[in-house]
Structures are given as structure tokens and as C-alpha cells.
Write a protein that holds these residues in place. Structure first.
Motif, mmCIF file in Angstrom:
data_model
loop_
_atom_site.group_PDB
_atom_site.id
_atom_site.type_symbol
_atom_site.label_atom_id
_atom_site.label_comp_id
_atom_site.label_asym_id
_atom_site.label_seq_id
_atom_site.Cartn_x
_atom_site.Cartn_y
_atom_site.Cartn_z
ATOM 1 N N PHE A 47 68.671 21.707 37.807
ATOM 2 C CA PHE A 47 69.637 22.780 38.029
ATOM 3 C C PHE A 47 70.230 22.658 39.423
ATOM 4 O O PHE A 47 69.528 22.373 40.391
ATOM 5 C CB PHE A 47 68.980 24.157 37.875
ATOM 6 N N TYR A 67 64.675 19.554 32.975
ATOM 7 C CA TYR A 67 65.902 20.243 33.364
ATOM 8 C C TYR A 67 66.117 20.167 34.869
ATOM 9 O O TYR A 67 65.206 20.419 35.652
ATOM 10 C CB TYR A 67 65.852 21.709 32.922
ATOM 11 N N LYS A 94 74.087 24.038 41.820
ATOM 12 C CA LYS A 94 75.281 24.869 41.785
ATOM 13 C C LYS A 94 76.238 24.444 42.872
ATOM 14 O O LYS A 94 75.850 23.850 43.876
ATOM 15 C CB LYS A 94 74.938 26.348 41.893
ATOM 16 N N THR A 130 80.985 30.595 41.878
ATOM 17 C CA THR A 130 79.865 29.682 41.664
ATOM 18 C C THR A 130 80.014 28.963 40.330
ATOM 19 O O THR A 130 80.319 29.584 39.317
ATOM 20 C CB THR A 130 78.531 30.448 41.678
ATOM 21 N N VAL A 131 79.797 27.653 40.380
ATOM 22 C CA VAL A 131 79.752 26.836 39.169
ATOM 23 C C VAL A 131 78.320 26.321 39.042
ATOM 24 O O VAL A 131 77.822 25.631 39.932
ATOM 25 C CB VAL A 131 80.730 25.646 39.254
ATOM 26 N N ASN A 132 77.648 26.682 37.954
ATOM 27 C CA ASN A 132 76.285 26.225 37.705
ATOM 28 C C ASN A 132 76.338 24.905 36.955
ATOM 29 O O ASN A 132 77.079 24.766 35.984
ATOM 30 C CB ASN A 132 75.509 27.259 36.893
ATOM 31 N N VAL A 133 75.536 23.942 37.420
ATOM 32 C CA VAL A 133 75.475 22.622 36.797
ATOM 33 C C VAL A 133 74.038 22.382 36.360
ATOM 34 O O VAL A 133 73.108 22.521 37.159
ATOM 35 C CB VAL A 133 75.919 21.515 37.771
ATOM 36 N N SER A 134 73.861 22.067 35.086
ATOM 37 C CA SER A 134 72.515 21.757 34.593
ATOM 38 C C SER A 134 72.549 20.420 33.853
ATOM 39 O O SER A 134 73.500 20.110 33.146
ATOM 40 C CB SER A 134 71.992 22.861 33.676
ATOM 41 N N GLU A 181 82.660 28.109 34.487
ATOM 42 C CA GLU A 181 81.630 28.527 35.431
ATOM 43 C C GLU A 181 80.300 27.827 35.190
ATOM 44 O O GLU A 181 79.348 28.044 35.928
ATOM 45 C CB GLU A 181 81.443 30.037 35.367
ATOM 46 N N LYS A 182 80.238 26.985 34.145
ATOM 47 C CA LYS A 182 79.003 26.262 33.856
ATOM 48 C C LYS A 182 79.347 24.897 33.289
ATOM 49 O O LYS A 182 80.194 24.777 32.409
ATOM 50 C CB LYS A 182 78.149 27.049 32.861
ATOM 51 N N HIS A 183 78.670 23.869 33.806
ATOM 52 C CA HIS A 183 78.809 22.512 33.292
ATOM 53 C C HIS A 183 77.417 22.030 32.908
ATOM 54 O O HIS A 183 76.472 22.162 33.685
ATOM 55 C CB HIS A 183 79.410 21.585 34.349
ATOM 56 N N THR A 184 77.302 21.464 31.714
ATOM 57 C CA THR A 184 76.009 21.017 31.194
ATOM 58 C C THR A 184 76.107 19.554 30.774
ATOM 59 O O THR A 184 77.097 19.146 30.156
ATOM 60 C CB THR A 184 75.594 21.872 29.979
#
Length: 156
Positions: free
Chosen positions: A101, A99, A103, A114-118, A31-34
Motif C-alpha cells: 500500500f 499487499y 499513496k 490523495t491517490v491510494n495505490v495498492s 482516487e485509487k489505482h490497483t
């Protein structure tokens, strides 16, 4: 009923409504890619899995100027087995220092995932950029003093 123009989604809803099958739900691999300090554009992959057979429409919405996907609409026919690999691009040219941000929303008739991308880009500070503003400000201040008659032409 034969003359009605119903599609696969209508049949899916009918079968779910009479409890002959369960609703299709999707799950995500993450759910999160950094990302850190990208030197070039990067391709990311989100694995989407469905829980059962059937048909549903999936729409994909991206927020963030630096993110893009190839396809914004797909169906469960696009899945291989019960999995689909959604590819997205992180464009380095669209990133700013600090940063970033964004999604990716994956929507079905039953849910929204939802996949959050930061992305963190450490940028080199332009020291002269601040000095240019200071020098321009001093020049403007002296010019205004001259126009107001507070300084002479020789001292200006």
C-alpha cells in the motif's frame, strides 16, 4: 507596495480575497489505482484538472517505497489547458509478496488530494526456508543438551 517582492501566489490570494476570481481547485481522474502481480515496473498516470485560470503551487508527496514521481513541485503553468498528467512509477524491485500500500498526496494552498495505490503480488512460498530453520533449531537443541551433559558425545 511597488517595493514589495510579491509573487504570483500573492496576486492570486489578493484576487480571491477581493472576490474578483474563484479559488483554484483540483480534481483527479481516479482516487485509487490497483495493480495485480506485476512482472516488471509499471508506469501509472493520474490526470489532474483545475477548475479555473490563475496561479498556484502544487507539491507532491509520495508514501511507499515502491512509488516514485519525477517531479515533486509544479505550478499551474505546467498544465496544458486545464489538465496535467502526473506520471508515477511502481518499482517491482521494491514490492514484497502480499499487499503493498502507498499513496500520493497532491497539496495546494487550499486542499490536499490523495491517490491510494495498492499492489498485490502473489509470491511463491519458499518451503525449504522454513525447513532450514527447523533443522538449525534441532541442531542447536541437541548441542545445548550435550553442553548440559544430558547426552553423550557418541549420541550427539
Amino acid at each position: 507596495m511597488r517595493t514589495w517582492s510579491l509573487d504570483e501566489q500573492a496576486l492570486e490570494e489578493f484576487l480571491v480575497g477581493i472576490k474578483q476570481k474563484e479559488k483554484i481547485f483540483l480534481t483527479l481522474s481516479a482516487e485509487k489505482h490497483t495493480y495485480e502481480d506485476l512482472l516488471e515496473s509499471q508506469k501509472g498516470i493520474i490526470e489532474i484538472a483545475k477548475n479555473t485560470w490563475g496561479h498556484t503551487n502544487v507539491s507532491i508527496h509520495v508514501e511507499g517505497e515502491f512509488l516514485s514521481v519525477q517531479r515533486e513541485e509544479l505550478t499551474t503553468d505546467d498544465f496544458v489547458g486545464n489538465k496535467y498528467r502526473l506520471e508515477y512509477i511502481v518499482a517491482k524491485e521494491q514490492l514484497h509478496a502480499g499487499y503493498n500500500f502507498g499513496k500520493i498526496d497532491i497539496k495546494t494552498p487550499y486542499e490536499t488530494l490523495t491517490v491510494n495505490v495498492s499492489v498485490h503480488q502473489s509470491g511463491k512460498r519458499d518451503e525449504m526456508r522454513g525447513m532450514k530453520g527447523v533443522i538449525a533449531g534441532k541442531g542447536l537443541k541437541e548441542y545445548l543438551a550435550f553442553i548440559a551433559g544430558k547426552t553423550s558425545v557418541d549420541s550427539w
